[in-house]
Design a protein around this motif. Sequence first.
Motif, PDB file in Angstrom:
ATOM      1  N   TYR A 178     122.600 132.331  73.297  1.00 40.69           N
ATOM      2  CA  TYR A 178     121.795 131.218  73.794  1.00 40.69           C
ATOM      3  C   TYR A 178     120.551 131.087  72.933  1.00 40.69           C
ATOM      4  CZ  TYR A 178     119.412 128.079  77.012  1.00 40.69           C
ATOM      5  OH  TYR A 178     118.778 127.006  77.570  1.00 40.69           O
ATOM      6  N   ALA A 179     120.524 130.026  72.122  1.00 35.28           N
ATOM      7  CA  ALA A 179     119.426 129.822  71.181  1.00 35.28           C
ATOM      8  C   ALA A 179     118.108 129.538  71.889  1.00 35.28           C
ATOM      9  CB  ALA A 179     119.776 128.671  70.231  1.00 35.28           C
ATOM     10  N   ASP A 180     118.152 128.859  73.028  1.00 36.53           N
ATOM     11  CA  ASP A 180     116.933 128.422  73.705  1.00 36.53           C
ATOM     12  C   ASP A 180     116.486 129.402  74.786  1.00 36.53           C
ATOM     13  OD1 ASP A 180     116.836 126.149  72.140  1.00 36.53           O
ATOM     14  OD2 ASP A 180     117.931 124.904  73.571  1.00 36.53           O
ATOM     15  N   THR A 214     119.336 122.297  74.645  1.00 42.76           N
ATOM     16  CA  THR A 214     119.475 122.449  76.095  1.00 42.76           C
ATOM     17  C   THR A 214     119.092 121.184  76.833  1.00 42.76           C
ATOM     18  OG1 THR A 214     119.071 124.839  76.031  1.00 42.76           O
ATOM     19  CG2 THR A 214     118.625 123.708  78.111  1.00 42.76           C
ATOM     20  N   ASP A 215     117.925 120.644  76.535  1.00 38.05           N
ATOM     21  CA  ASP A 215     117.407 119.515  77.302  1.00 38.05           C
ATOM     22  C   ASP A 215     118.012 118.182  76.883  1.00 38.05           C
ATOM     23  OD1 ASP A 215     115.816 121.251  78.685  1.00 38.05           O
ATOM     24  OD2 ASP A 215     114.059 120.949  77.418  1.00 38.05           O
ATOM     25  N   GLY A 216     118.482 118.077  75.645  1.00 40.17           N
ATOM     26  CA  GLY A 216     119.047 116.822  75.183  1.00 40.17           C
ATOM     27  C   GLY A 216     120.492 116.613  75.592  1.00 40.17           C
ATOM     28  N   PHE A 223     126.027 119.700  70.317  1.00 39.05           N
ATOM     29  CA  PHE A 223     125.044 120.278  71.229  1.00 39.05           C
ATOM     30  C   PHE A 223     125.444 121.694  71.630  1.00 39.05           C
ATOM     31  CE2 PHE A 223     123.377 115.948  72.146  1.00 39.05           C
ATOM     32  CZ  PHE A 223     122.026 116.242  72.077  1.00 39.05           C
ATOM     33  N   ASP A 224     126.706 121.866  71.991  1.00 40.41           N
ATOM     34  CA  ASP A 224     127.169 123.182  72.434  1.00 40.41           C
ATOM     35  C   ASP A 224     127.060 124.222  71.316  1.00 40.41           C
ATOM     36  OD1 ASP A 224     127.729 122.118  74.901  1.00 40.41           O
ATOM     37  OD2 ASP A 224     129.868 121.813  74.486  1.00 40.41           O
ATOM     38  N   LYS A 225     127.387 123.795  70.108  1.00 37.64           N
ATOM     39  CA  LYS A 225     127.303 124.720  68.977  1.00 37.64           C
ATOM     40  C   LYS A 225     125.861 125.101  68.688  1.00 37.64           C
ATOM     41  CE  LYS A 225     129.140 125.409  64.293  1.00 37.64           C
ATOM     42  NZ  LYS A 225     129.932 124.794  63.183  1.00 37.64           N
ATOM     43  N   ALA A 226     124.957 124.128  68.755  1.00 37.97           N
ATOM     44  CA  ALA A 226     123.539 124.402  68.505  1.00 37.97           C
ATOM     45  C   ALA A 226     122.956 125.313  69.571  1.00 37.97           C
ATOM     46  CB  ALA A 226     122.763 123.091  68.444  1.00 37.97           C
ATOM     47  N   ALA A 227     123.386 125.145  70.831  1.00 36.71           N
ATOM     48  CA  ALA A 227     122.861 125.976  71.917  1.00 36.71           C
ATOM     49  C   ALA A 227     123.213 127.445  71.728  1.00 36.71           C
ATOM     50  CB  ALA A 227     123.398 125.482  73.260  1.00 36.71           C
ATOM     51  N   ALA A 251     120.498 125.784  63.639  1.00 40.08           N
ATOM     52  CA  ALA A 251     120.506 125.038  64.894  1.00 40.08           C
ATOM     53  C   ALA A 251     119.845 123.666  64.710  1.00 40.08           C
ATOM     54  CB  ALA A 251     119.792 125.826  65.982  1.00 40.08           C
ATOM     55  N   ARG A 252     118.755 123.626  63.944  1.00 42.67           N
ATOM     56  CA  ARG A 252     118.089 122.340  63.693  1.00 42.67           C
ATOM     57  C   ARG A 252     118.984 121.404  62.897  1.00 42.67           C
ATOM     58  NH1 ARG A 252     112.380 125.072  61.849  1.00 42.67           N
ATOM     59  NH2 ARG A 252     111.697 125.739  63.943  1.00 42.67           N
ATOM     60  N   GLU A 253     119.735 121.948  61.957  1.00 36.21           N
ATOM     61  CA  GLU A 253     120.634 121.115  61.173  1.00 36.21           C
ATOM     62  C   GLU A 253     121.721 120.509  62.051  1.00 36.21           C
ATOM     63  OE1 GLU A 253     121.527 118.997  58.053  1.00 36.21           O
ATOM     64  OE2 GLU A 253     119.894 120.469  58.029  1.00 36.21           O
ATOM     65  N   LEU A 254     122.202 121.288  63.002  1.00 38.16           N
ATOM     66  CA  LEU A 254     123.199 120.762  63.942  1.00 38.16           C
ATOM     67  C   LEU A 254     122.605 119.647  64.800  1.00 38.16           C
ATOM     68  CD1 LEU A 254     124.825 124.142  65.038  1.00 38.16           C
ATOM     69  CD2 LEU A 254     125.984 122.291  63.800  1.00 38.16           C
ATOM     70  N   MET A 255     121.353 119.803  65.163  1.00 46.10           N
ATOM     71  CA  MET A 255     120.700 118.771  65.970  1.00 46.10           C
ATOM     72  C   MET A 255     120.495 117.481  65.170  1.00 46.10           C
ATOM     73  SD  MET A 255     120.175 119.541  69.173  1.00 46.10           S
ATOM     74  CE  MET A 255     121.947 119.731  68.930  1.00 46.10           C
ATOM     75  N   LYS A 256     120.250 117.606  63.880  1.00 50.39           N
ATOM     76  CA  LYS A 256     120.131 116.408  63.040  1.00 50.39           C
ATOM     77  C   LYS A 256     121.466 115.680  62.974  1.00 50.39           C
ATOM     78  CE  LYS A 256     116.592 118.510  60.109  1.00 50.39           C
ATOM     79  NZ  LYS A 256     116.318 119.063  58.763  1.00 50.39           N
TER      80      LYS A 256
END
Length: 818
Positions: free
Chosen positions: A191-193, A706-708, A741-745, A753-758
Amino acid sequence: MSHVGVPRGTVRKRRSLALLTTGVLTIPVLAGCSSGGEETARGVPQDIAPAARETVADGSTATWAVDALPATFNAFQADADSATTRITGALLPTLFPMDRTGQPKLNPDYLESAKVIEREPRQVVLYKLNQQAVWSDGREIGAPDFVAQWRALRGKDSAFWTARNSGYERIEKIERGADDLQVRVTFSKPYADWRSLFSPLYPKEITGSPDAFNDGARTALKTTAGPFVLKSMSKSEGTVTLARNPRWWGDKAKLDTLVFRAVAAKDRTQALSDGTVDIADIDPATADRITLARRDRGSNGQPLNHGPGSEITPAQALRSWAQAHGSDEDAAEIAQAVREKNRKAVVAYATEQKALRDFAVRKSLEPAYTQLALNGESGPLADDRVRRAVARALDRQELAQTVLGPLGLPAKPLGSHLALAGQPGYKDGSGALGEQNTKEAQALLADAGWTRGGAAEPPKDTKAGSEAEKKGGKDDEAEAEKKTAGEAEEDKDAKSEKSEKSEKSEKSEKDGKKAEEDSTEDSADSAAERKKADQDSEDSAASRDEGLYIVGDDNKPGAPAPATVGSASAVHVLAPARTAAAQGTVLLRQAGVLGEGGAVAATDKQPGGAAGAYAPVGTAAPAPAAAKGQLGKDGKTLTLRFVLPSGPGSQSLRSVGDKIAAMLEKIGVGTEITKVPDESYFKDHIASGAYDLALYSWPATAYPATDGRPIYAKPEPATDGSLLVEQNYTRVGTDHIDQLFDKAAGELDEKAARELMKQADARIWAAAGSIPLFQRPQLVAVDKKLANVGAFGFAAPRYQDIGFKTRQAAGSPADRKK
């Protein structure tokens, strides 16, 4: 800015649900621009009149305005609001509050350290607590508090009424570390967050049992661990009073007492001027009045050139005097009453202005953004080509300028759904959708089948009933006979008719109109209606204006509103602004600040529609759709329901809405603007899906994975046939976005993780369900002697640092009415 919806048990409420919006940051690039790498955008700095603690006096009381008393002190319940967030921030531990750059920062008042100490075979986080950290009853903060909160929020015990469990469901176990000051948390999957967890942290006495969690923490917090304790709450006075925590181990609070008072947005100016509050979020009209008050300080008693009476010319004044002293006694009596009323208004305004000199306006940009939401569940916007066309018709720079420019704030459109300027990982991803381009927007609509002559075409695969509605009397009977005689012949005719219509749509507009006239045999009444529509279309602005109508205050979904035809409520005129607004600057004319009650969860879709979604019986009807220049398909014009809040604090949204309507009109898209009460805007319209277009805001977060996710997750069908939308009120999503989202979390490498969010953000842009427009302005009126409080931007307030620069004596601004 300003957040009620899906079936119970499916909500994962966004962490910053209050929006502190109740109420956002600047973007470095214009719409459509995109860079190849991470951008080094800077956010607007906070404006809090910072002062060293040694220059702030000990003692006194400050009063802070909130929209309403908190519905609950339990931040994890569905009805927690902005007041809940504001007040609990001074009472309970936040382990990783956001700093001024929008990043989570370890809070040394509660933690010595917190870090991932193992990644395989399981992720393990070790918290080392501040050895001085204790609850207000003297008990040490420790592992039992973490365990109790985890069990209450993990989602396995339905007896706990919780709105969200994001992250807690990933915890496998919590145990004591090497000593009582260490807490060891083991996760079942990465869990990244993890820093988002246990904030706020409640004592085990509250989270240890369903009764205490559900009911005990709603109106009281007997045990706390912040610089203040909860002293009292008075519903009759509308106040929550906090007092210094005698067991607080950190920097001692400068204030003796911190009072939160419920003051409606429309009453803020009066509350400031009469000394009821010292700190208040305000709208631009009030900000302008404060600016004028400070400017007029050196006027040496001269009459103000703004406010009541300032618009009266010398000739008008002379005429009024003559009438008041004339021989006509009745006219004189009326004139004297008017003059006395005006005199009192001038005196009252001048008195308020004098009091407002004691305040300063502190401004920044809130950590939240305003978006245009496009409901993709049904109707024209279910087609992604139509959504993209709408998005590409928007001049987002102009919209940002409308709201932020008059306030002197950077007017730049937002380029991301998942990060704001100044936050790590911000990148303008709007290039995935494309920049503003009218011709390409029109091409997308044409590709989707919306053409200039489409409104005159009969629907494809037309059934007898619908044809009968278009024709009268004999045509109705003939059509019915055809249906009875045989389906095969009708199908053959329908196919032939569709082929002819397809050819006609490629002709010039003039030929199309002629074909429309030649191919229909309307009654005299129908012809008159078409003539009226053509006349209305001559003045497009007037047509849009007639399309504005206010639905009655019917908060009940599906309930009809009282008839308004012929009444004042049928007139689409907003309540007048404060008197000074008429003489104000562009600031007052073009912008305002929205105050949403906060984030809302999604709700079941209500049958029959919601108040304002469709005009209730008796509501003044919108103007007929203008056939001239407006696109159509299958006999229907392309008209979208645009729902906007009608409250006085939502003027900026209405201004933006008007501009959007004008931009869409240029590409042939009509809008039917419906203004609804603020209190029902989210629950009865946004969350229930009773809209095509809407404007509302989302808060920024340090934890987008998580929140997005609940905001952009692909809606799923429920067993009862309804749609589980979580907080995705646009009903637009894809499996790929969910996977990112799931992968970044679960990605513990922050850069990855930031790259996945982009990547996720680019996909969200391409889906065109949510179009970020601008970050919201934050205007706060503050007693000019107060330090370390104001427009905080990203950062959480340090309540213990707030205080007056000099010791306050009796009768000071903080105690003027106490």
